[in-house]
Motif scaffolding. Structure first.
Motif, PDB file in Angstrom:
ATOM      1  N   ILE A  20       0.774  -1.282  -0.064  1.00 40.96           N
ATOM      2  CA  ILE A  20      -0.039   0.080  -0.117  1.00 40.96           C
ATOM      3  C   ILE A  20       0.874   1.392   0.121  1.00 40.96           C
ATOM      4  O   ILE A  20       1.986   1.437   0.677  1.00 40.96           O
ATOM      5  CB  ILE A  20      -0.834  -0.104   1.183  1.00 40.96           C
ATOM      6  CG1 ILE A  20      -1.706  -1.271   1.042  1.00 40.96           C
ATOM      7  CG2 ILE A  20      -1.663   1.143   1.233  1.00 40.96           C
ATOM      8  CD1 ILE A  20      -2.677  -1.533   2.698  1.00 40.96           C
ATOM      9  N   GLU A  21       0.610   2.264  -0.754  1.00 40.99           N
ATOM     10  CA  GLU A  21       1.194   3.296  -0.853  1.00 40.99           C
ATOM     11  C   GLU A  21       0.593   4.560  -0.814  1.00 40.99           C
ATOM     12  O   GLU A  21      -0.544   4.656  -0.962  1.00 40.99           O
ATOM     13  CB  GLU A  21       1.910   3.485  -2.117  1.00 40.99           C
ATOM     14  CG  GLU A  21       1.385   3.865  -3.540  1.00 40.99           C
ATOM     15  CD  GLU A  21       2.264   3.791  -4.617  1.00 40.99           C
ATOM     16  OE1 GLU A  21       1.937   4.761  -5.318  1.00 40.99           O
ATOM     17  OE2 GLU A  21       3.013   3.133  -4.832  1.00 40.99           O
ATOM     18  N   GLU A  22       1.271   5.643  -0.405  1.00 45.06           N
ATOM     19  CA  GLU A  22       0.772   6.855  -0.011  1.00 45.06           C
ATOM     20  C   GLU A  22       1.738   7.803  -0.325  1.00 45.06           C
ATOM     21  O   GLU A  22       3.001   7.842  -0.081  1.00 45.06           O
ATOM     22  CB  GLU A  22       0.341   7.012   1.315  1.00 45.06           C
ATOM     23  CG  GLU A  22      -0.518   8.496   1.683  1.00 45.06           C
ATOM     24  CD  GLU A  22      -0.897   8.684   2.914  1.00 45.06           C
ATOM     25  OE1 GLU A  22      -0.533   9.402   3.743  1.00 45.06           O
ATOM     26  OE2 GLU A  22      -2.233   7.920   3.244  1.00 45.06           O
ATOM     27  N   ASN A  23       1.547   8.856  -1.386  1.00 50.60           N
ATOM     28  CA  ASN A  23       2.299   9.910  -1.726  1.00 50.60           C
ATOM     29  C   ASN A  23       3.634   9.356  -2.477  1.00 50.60           C
ATOM     30  O   ASN A  23       4.807   9.745  -2.018  1.00 50.60           O
ATOM     31  CB  ASN A  23       2.548  10.957  -0.913  1.00 50.60           C
ATOM     32  CG  ASN A  23       1.461  11.639  -0.177  1.00 50.60           C
ATOM     33  OD1 ASN A  23       0.629  11.993  -0.976  1.00 50.60           O
ATOM     34  ND2 ASN A  23       1.370  12.008   0.847  1.00 50.60           N
ATOM     35  N   LEU A  24       3.472   8.281  -3.073  1.00 54.99           N
ATOM     36  CA  LEU A  24       4.469   7.203  -3.886  1.00 54.99           C
ATOM     37  C   LEU A  24       5.616   6.670  -2.646  1.00 54.99           C
ATOM     38  O   LEU A  24       6.634   6.364  -3.212  1.00 54.99           O
ATOM     39  CB  LEU A  24       5.371   8.342  -4.741  1.00 54.99           C
ATOM     40  CG  LEU A  24       4.326   9.012  -5.689  1.00 54.99           C
ATOM     41  CD1 LEU A  24       5.204   9.923  -6.568  1.00 54.99           C
ATOM     42  CD2 LEU A  24       3.788   8.003  -6.590  1.00 54.99           C
ATOM     43  N   LEU A  25       5.157   6.584  -1.451  1.00 53.02           N
ATOM     44  CA  LEU A  25       5.952   5.774  -0.652  1.00 53.02           C
ATOM     45  C   LEU A  25       5.207   4.617  -0.268  1.00 53.02           C
ATOM     46  O   LEU A  25       3.986   4.795   0.238  1.00 53.02           O
ATOM     47  CB  LEU A  25       6.124   6.773   0.667  1.00 53.02           C
ATOM     48  CG  LEU A  25       6.988   7.870   0.243  1.00 53.02           C
ATOM     49  CD1 LEU A  25       7.252   8.860   1.603  1.00 53.02           C
ATOM     50  CD2 LEU A  25       8.368   7.337  -0.158  1.00 53.02           C
TER      51      LEU A  25
END
Length: 114
Positions: A20-25
């Motif tokens: 799972i990613e958020e803001n490409l992290l």
């Protein structure tokens, strides 16, 4: 853990990795191995800043669905008995203890061979 993740992503340790990613992290991931027709979690982790937000539940669901879609018999999740938070999480998710093993790790001390 870095080497474990690297070997999971290049498929040395894992058949499948969900993240799972958020803001490409990447903020959470689970690696899934297959032994015969049994799935086994290799490693499941969420970034400390995102723990308690249901990511572990989502990651486990990805692994369970993958096992179901591929007609694997069941999913095993090895962990250490001393890891109370992980054991509690797995029990909350409906898992029970299958067996307990005592595993000892030995490391060879570095020697100066020159």
């Amino acid at each position: 853990y870095n080497k474990w993740v690297e070997n999971s992503l290049n498929k040395k340790f894992a058949e499948k990795v969900f993240y799972i990613e958020e803001n490409l992290l990447a903020i959470g991931f689970v690696s899934l191995q297959k032994h015969n027709d049994i799935g086994k979690i290799g490693l499941i982790a969420t970034h400390p800043d995102f723990q308690g937000k249901g990511l572990g539940r989502k990651l486990l669901a990805f692994a369970e669905n993958y096992c179901f879609e591929n007609k694997w018999k069941y999913l095993e999740i090895p962990t250490q008995k001393e890891n109370i938070p992980a054991c509690g999480f797995y029990e909350k998710m409906g898992y029970t203890i299958k067996d307990e093993l005592l595993i000892k790790h030995f490391w060879k001390k570095k020697r100066n061979l020159c």
